[in-house]
Design a protein around this motif. Structure first.
Motif, PDB file in Angstrom:
ATOM      1  N   LEU A 158      -5.695  -2.514  -0.104  1.00 44.01           N
ATOM      2  CA  LEU A 158      -6.986  -3.714  -0.027  1.00 44.01           C
ATOM      3  C   LEU A 158      -7.610  -3.431  -1.497  1.00 44.01           C
ATOM      4  O   LEU A 158      -7.966  -4.531  -1.996  1.00 44.01           O
ATOM      5  CB  LEU A 158      -7.872  -3.209   0.974  1.00 44.01           C
ATOM      6  CG  LEU A 158      -9.129  -4.214   1.231  1.00 44.01           C
ATOM      7  CD1 LEU A 158      -8.744  -5.709   1.216  1.00 44.01           C
ATOM      8  CD2 LEU A 158     -10.058  -3.725   2.145  1.00 44.01           C
ATOM      9  N   ALA A 159      -8.167  -2.231  -1.861  1.00 45.66           N
ATOM     10  CA  ALA A 159      -8.772  -2.217  -3.194  1.00 45.66           C
ATOM     11  C   ALA A 159      -8.013  -2.876  -4.241  1.00 45.66           C
ATOM     12  O   ALA A 159      -8.625  -3.402  -5.110  1.00 45.66           O
ATOM     13  CB  ALA A 159      -9.413  -0.500  -3.591  1.00 45.66           C
ATOM     14  N   ILE A 160      -6.610  -2.433  -4.419  1.00 42.15           N
ATOM     15  CA  ILE A 160      -5.907  -3.080  -5.334  1.00 42.15           C
ATOM     16  C   ILE A 160      -5.815  -4.505  -5.276  1.00 42.15           C
ATOM     17  O   ILE A 160      -5.830  -5.146  -6.298  1.00 42.15           O
ATOM     18  CB  ILE A 160      -4.420  -2.438  -5.399  1.00 42.15           C
ATOM     19  CG1 ILE A 160      -4.425  -0.808  -5.660  1.00 42.15           C
ATOM     20  CG2 ILE A 160      -3.348  -3.084  -6.237  1.00 42.15           C
ATOM     21  CD1 ILE A 160      -3.351   0.032  -5.461  1.00 42.15           C
ATOM     22  N   ALA A 161      -5.551  -5.091  -4.154  1.00 35.07           N
ATOM     23  CA  ALA A 161      -5.474  -6.370  -4.026  1.00 35.07           C
ATOM     24  C   ALA A 161      -6.735  -7.312  -4.378  1.00 35.07           C
ATOM     25  O   ALA A 161      -6.488  -8.520  -4.679  1.00 35.07           O
ATOM     26  CB  ALA A 161      -5.157  -6.715  -2.494  1.00 35.07           C
ATOM     27  N   THR A 162      -7.688  -6.572  -4.312  1.00 29.85           N
ATOM     28  CA  THR A 162      -9.326  -7.270  -4.634  1.00 29.85           C
ATOM     29  C   THR A 162      -9.281  -7.336  -6.198  1.00 29.85           C
ATOM     30  O   THR A 162     -10.009  -8.145  -6.603  1.00 29.85           O
ATOM     31  CB  THR A 162     -10.258  -6.447  -4.120  1.00 29.85           C
ATOM     32  OG1 THR A 162      -9.995  -6.107  -2.501  1.00 29.85           O
ATOM     33  CG2 THR A 162     -11.374  -7.136  -4.235  1.00 29.85           C
ATOM     34  N   ILE A 163      -8.512  -6.645  -7.183  1.00 25.60           N
ATOM     35  CA  ILE A 163      -8.544  -6.519  -8.220  1.00 25.60           C
ATOM     36  C   ILE A 163      -8.491  -8.074  -9.006  1.00 25.60           C
ATOM     37  O   ILE A 163      -9.258  -8.341  -9.950  1.00 25.60           O
ATOM     38  CB  ILE A 163      -7.749  -5.584  -8.855  1.00 25.60           C
ATOM     39  CG1 ILE A 163      -8.087  -4.216  -8.994  1.00 25.60           C
ATOM     40  CG2 ILE A 163      -7.477  -5.555 -10.598  1.00 25.60           C
ATOM     41  CD1 ILE A 163      -6.990  -3.073  -9.057  1.00 25.60           C
ATOM     42  N   PRO A 164      -7.500  -8.649  -8.647  1.00 21.90           N
ATOM     43  CA  PRO A 164      -7.571 -10.223  -9.138  1.00 21.90           C
ATOM     44  C   PRO A 164      -8.870 -11.197  -9.069  1.00 21.90           C
ATOM     45  O   PRO A 164      -9.145 -11.872  -9.909  1.00 21.90           O
ATOM     46  CB  PRO A 164      -6.185 -10.723  -8.662  1.00 21.90           C
ATOM     47  CG  PRO A 164      -5.472  -9.694  -8.140  1.00 21.90           C
ATOM     48  CD  PRO A 164      -6.447  -8.622  -7.875  1.00 21.90           C
ATOM     49  N   LEU A 165      -9.680 -10.800  -8.101  1.00 22.35           N
ATOM     50  CA  LEU A 165     -10.924 -11.561  -7.866  1.00 22.35           C
ATOM     51  C   LEU A 165     -11.855 -11.322  -9.010  1.00 22.35           C
ATOM     52  O   LEU A 165     -12.824 -12.134  -8.954  1.00 22.35           O
ATOM     53  CB  LEU A 165     -11.458 -10.911  -6.455  1.00 22.35           C
ATOM     54  CG  LEU A 165     -10.658 -11.342  -5.055  1.00 22.35           C
ATOM     55  CD1 LEU A 165     -11.321 -10.921  -3.987  1.00 22.35           C
ATOM     56  CD2 LEU A 165     -10.280 -12.713  -5.118  1.00 22.35           C
ATOM     57  N   VAL A 166     -11.671 -10.286  -9.648  1.00 21.33           N
ATOM     58  CA  VAL A 166     -12.734 -10.109 -10.871  1.00 21.33           C
ATOM     59  C   VAL A 166     -12.704 -11.172 -11.825  1.00 21.33           C
ATOM     60  O   VAL A 166     -13.669 -11.580 -12.215  1.00 21.33           O
ATOM     61  CB  VAL A 166     -12.238  -8.785 -11.651  1.00 21.33           C
ATOM     62  CG1 VAL A 166     -12.998  -8.667 -12.941  1.00 21.33           C
ATOM     63  CG2 VAL A 166     -12.363  -7.385 -10.703  1.00 21.33           C
ATOM     64  N   LEU A 167     -11.663 -11.956 -11.656  1.00 13.07           N
ATOM     65  CA  LEU A 167     -11.446 -13.169 -12.539  1.00 13.07           C
ATOM     66  C   LEU A 167     -12.271 -14.457 -12.362  1.00 13.07           C
ATOM     67  O   LEU A 167     -12.754 -15.229 -12.872  1.00 13.07           O
ATOM     68  CB  LEU A 167      -9.809 -13.740 -12.555  1.00 13.07           C
ATOM     69  CG  LEU A 167      -8.902 -12.783 -13.098  1.00 13.07           C
ATOM     70  CD1 LEU A 167      -7.595 -13.313 -13.033  1.00 13.07           C
ATOM     71  CD2 LEU A 167      -9.312 -12.324 -14.715  1.00 13.07           C
ATOM     72  N   LEU A 168     -12.781 -14.376 -11.024  1.00 12.19           N
ATOM     73  CA  LEU A 168     -13.938 -15.168 -10.567  1.00 12.19           C
ATOM     74  C   LEU A 168     -15.191 -15.121 -10.902  1.00 12.19           C
ATOM     75  O   LEU A 168     -15.889 -16.109 -11.093  1.00 12.19           O
ATOM     76  CB  LEU A 168     -13.657 -15.182  -8.836  1.00 12.19           C
ATOM     77  CG  LEU A 168     -12.449 -15.371  -8.261  1.00 12.19           C
ATOM     78  CD1 LEU A 168     -12.877 -15.445  -6.527  1.00 12.19           C
ATOM     79  CD2 LEU A 168     -12.100 -17.118  -8.247  1.00 12.19           C
ATOM     80  N   ILE A 169     -15.383 -14.014 -11.549  1.00 11.95           N
ATOM     81  CA  ILE A 169     -17.007 -13.768 -12.001  1.00 11.95           C
ATOM     82  C   ILE A 169     -16.977 -14.088 -13.489  1.00 11.95           C
ATOM     83  O   ILE A 169     -16.114 -13.780 -14.437  1.00 11.95           O
ATOM     84  CB  ILE A 169     -17.171 -12.219 -11.868  1.00 11.95           C
ATOM     85  CG1 ILE A 169     -17.099 -11.700 -10.351  1.00 11.95           C
ATOM     86  CG2 ILE A 169     -18.561 -12.063 -12.577  1.00 11.95           C
ATOM     87  CD1 ILE A 169     -17.220 -10.231 -10.257  1.00 11.95           C
TER      88      ILE A 169
END
Length: 513
Positions: A485-496
Motif C-alpha cells: 500500500l505504501a509503495i502504491a501510494t508513491i505515484p500520488l506524490v505527483l498530484l501535489i
C-alpha cells in the motif's frame, strides 16, 4: 474579566497553542488508552466479551458521525463557543465513564464522549492554522501533529500503567485536569469568530451521511467479531451504509446548500492531502494494531514492555516533526512526502522478516525509522493541504481531513486484523499437512524424543509450534500488505503542486482572511 483581545497577541497565541495541544492530546489518547483496560472493565461491569467491545465501538461511531458537521457548527455558533462546549462536554463525559456502574451506562457515556470529542482535533487544527502566519504554519502543524501522532502510540502504554498501578477508572479520570486547563485557557485566551446566524442546517444531508458513516464504522468494527459476511448483521450494515452514502451524494449534488462543501475538493493540494491522510490512517493504526499483539502474543512481552518498545516509534516521529518545518524551507514538500513513503515502505519490508527470534533492539531501530517516515509524511501533508485553501473553508477542511483519517484508521485496523485471522487459520492448516509420521524431520532421534506424536504432550507441543509459526507467517503477510500500500501510494506524490508555486497563492489567501 479580562478579554482575549486585551491580551498581547504573542501571549494569546502561545496560550491558544497550549490549549489546542491539550485538547488534541486528550482526544488522541482516548482513541487507544481504553483498549488495554477492557479486560478489567469487563469483570467490574459484569459484561460479556461482545458487550465490552461496545465501549470502543460506541466511541468510534459517535466520533465519526459528529466529525462531519463541525465546519457548519463552528460557522453558525462561533468556533470559540463550540470549542469550549466540546472540551467541557468531553471532560464531563470522561468523569461519567469513570463512575459508570454497569455496561449500559458505560456505553452511553462513551457515546457522549465520542460526540463531544469529535470536534477537538479539527477545531484545534483550524485554531492553530489561523493563529500563525503562512511562513510559520509548518511549525504550527508540526507542534499540533505531535499530539495527533503520539497520542495513539502512547495511549496503550499509559493505559496499561494506569490500570496496573491504580485502576481502569483512571484511564478516564486522567482527562479531568487536562480538560479543566483546556476549558479555562480557551475562555480567557481564545477570540471568537464571526457567527453566521443566517446559515441553515441540511438535516437530510447530515442524516444520510451519519447513517452511511455510522453503518460503515459498525461494519468495520464488528466484522471481525461476528465473522464478516458470514453474519447477517454485516450484510445489513453494508446495505444501510451504501444506501446512506447514495442518498447523501444524490442530495448533495442537487441541492443549493449541501451539508459538505464540495468546493473543498476543487483545491488540488487539499484533495491530494486527503488521499494521503487515508493512507497515513491505514498504515499508522494498522501497524499499531499488529505490532502490539505480535510483541505480546508471539514474543511474550508484558503490556508495559510492548508499550515502551512501540513508544520508540513516537520518538522518531517527534524528532522528525521538530525538524520538518526547517526542512520544508529548503526542500519541496512533495519530496519530503516521497522520502516518508520510502522510509515507511522500507521499514515495513524489514517487519516482514519479524520472527520469534527478533530482538528488542531490532524492533526499536525499525520503529524509530518508521516514526521518522511517518513524521515526514504527516507534517508536509497537513501543511500542503491547507496551503492554498481559502480561509473560510479552513474549519470545514480540518473536519474533513480528520474524518478521512479516522475512516482510514478504521479500515486499516479491520483490514489487517481480518487478514491476520484468516491467514493464521490457513497457514495452520497448511503447516499441519506436513506434520505426519512420515515426515523425515520428525523421525530424527533427537526430535522424536521431544515431539513424540504418540503422546499427548508431544502432540500439544507440536500444535503450539505450528500455531506459533502460522501466526508469524500471518503477521508477515499483513506487514507485506501494508508495504505494498505504501509503495502504491508513491505515484500520488505527483498530484501535489510544487511548494514554490503555491506559496504566492497561499500568501494571498492568508492576506484575505
Amino acid at each position: 474579566m479580562t478579554t482575549a483581545s486585551a491580551i498581547s497577541p504573542e501571549l494569546r497565541r502561545t496560550m491558544v497553542t497550549v490549549c489546542a495541544m491539550t485538547a488534541t492530546i486528550m482526544q488522541a489518547l482516548d482513541t487507544t488508552i481504553a483498549n488495554v483496560a477492557l479486560p478489567y472493565m469487563q469483570g467490574s461491569l459484569s459484561a460479556s466479551l461482545d458487550q465490552i467491545n461496545w465501549v470502543l465501538t460506541s466511541y468510534i461511531v459517535a466520533a465519526a458521525v459528529m466529525t462531519a458537521p463541525i465546519g457548519w457548527l463552528a460557522d453558525r455558533y462561533g468556533r470559540k463557543t463550540l470549542f469550549i462546549i466540546c472540551a467541557a462536554g468531553f471532560t464531563f463525559a470522561s468523569v461519567l465513564c469513570a463512575m459508570a456502574q454497569n455496561i449500559e451506562q458505560m456505553v452511553l457515556f462513551r457515546l457522549m464522549q465520542g460526540m463531544a470529542g469529535a470536534a477537538l482535533v479539527p477545531l484545534s487544527q483550524s485554531v492553530m492554522l489561523d493563529a500563525y502566519p503562512i511562513e510559520k504554519r509548518g511549525s504550527a502543524m508540526a507542534i499540533w501533529g505531535m499530539g495527533v501522532m503520539l497520542g495513539p502510540i502512547m495511549g496503550p502504554t499509559l493505559g496499561g500503567w494506569l490500570t496496573d498501578n491504580y485502576s481502569w477508572h483512571w484511564v478516564f479520570l486522567v482527562n479531568l485536569p487536562i480538560g479543566i486547563i483546556t476549558v479555562l485557557g480557551l475562555m480567557f485566551f481564545m477570540e471568537e469568530t464571526k457567527k453566521q446566524e443566517h446559515l441553515r442546517f441540511d438535516w437530510f444531508g447530515f442524516g444520510a451521511l451519519a447513517v452511511g458513516i455510522g453503518a460503515l464504522q459498525l461494519m468495520l468494527d464488528r466484522g471481525e467479531q461476528v465473522g464478516w459476511f458470514d453474519a447477517g448483521e454485516i450484510w445489513i450494515e453494508t446495505i444501510i451504509s451504501a444506501a446512506g452514502f447514495y442518498y447523501f451524494f444524490a442530495h448533495s449534488l442537487t441541492t443549493d446548500a449541501p451539508f459538505i462543501r464540495f468546493e473543498l475538493f476543487k483545491d488540488r493540494n487539499f484533495a491530494a492531502a486527503c488521499l494521503f491522510m487515508v493512507v497515513i490512517g491505514i498504515v499508522l493504526f494498522g501497524t499499531m494494531a499488529l505490532v502490539t499483539p505480535f510483541m505480546q502474543n508471539v514474543l511474550g512481552y508484558p503490556i508495559l514492555t510492548a508499550g515502551m518498545l512501540l513508544g520508540s516509534r513516537g520518538v522518531g516521529t517527534m524528532m522528525t516533526m521538530m525538524a520538518a518545518p526547517r526542512l520544508m524551507k529548503h526542500v519541496e514538500s512533495r519530496y519530503l512526502i516521497l522520502a516518508g513513503l520510502l522510509l515507511t515502505a522500507g521499514t515495513l519490508y524489514e517487519m516482514v522478516g519479524f520472527t520469534t527470534d527478533t530482538q528488542p533492539s531490532t524492533i526499536v531501530t525499525i520503529s524509530i525509522i518508521q516514526g521518522i517516515g511517518l513524521g515526514l509524511l504527516f507534517v508536509p501533508v497537513t501543511s500542503v493541504g491547507f496551503a492554498t485553501l481559502p480561509g473560510h473553508l479552513r474549519t470545514s477542511g480540518t473536519a474533513m481531513m480528520t474524518l478521512v483519517r479516522n475512516i482510514g484508521s478504521s479500515i486499516g485496523i479491520s483490514m489487517v486484523i481480518a487478514n491476520l485471522t484468516s491467514k493464521t487459520t490457513l497457514m495452520h492448516a497448511r503447516l499441519t499437512e506436513s506434520v505426519t509420521p512420515f515426515n523425515n524431520a520428525l523421525q530424527m532421534p533427537d526430535v522424536a524424543g521431544t515431539l513424540n506424536m504418540q503422546t499427548d504432550l508431544g502432540r500439544a507441543m507440536l500444535d503450539r509450534i505450528v500455531t506459533e509459526q502460522a501466526a508469524v507467517i500471518a503477521y508477515a503477510n499483513d506487514f507485506k500488505l501494508l508495504m505494498i500500500l505504501a509503495i502504491a501510494t508513491i505515484p500520488l506524490v505527483l498530484l501535489i503542486s510544487t511548494s514554490r508555486a503555491s506559496a504566492p497563492q497561499a500568501s494571498a489567501a492568508h492576506a484575505m482572511d
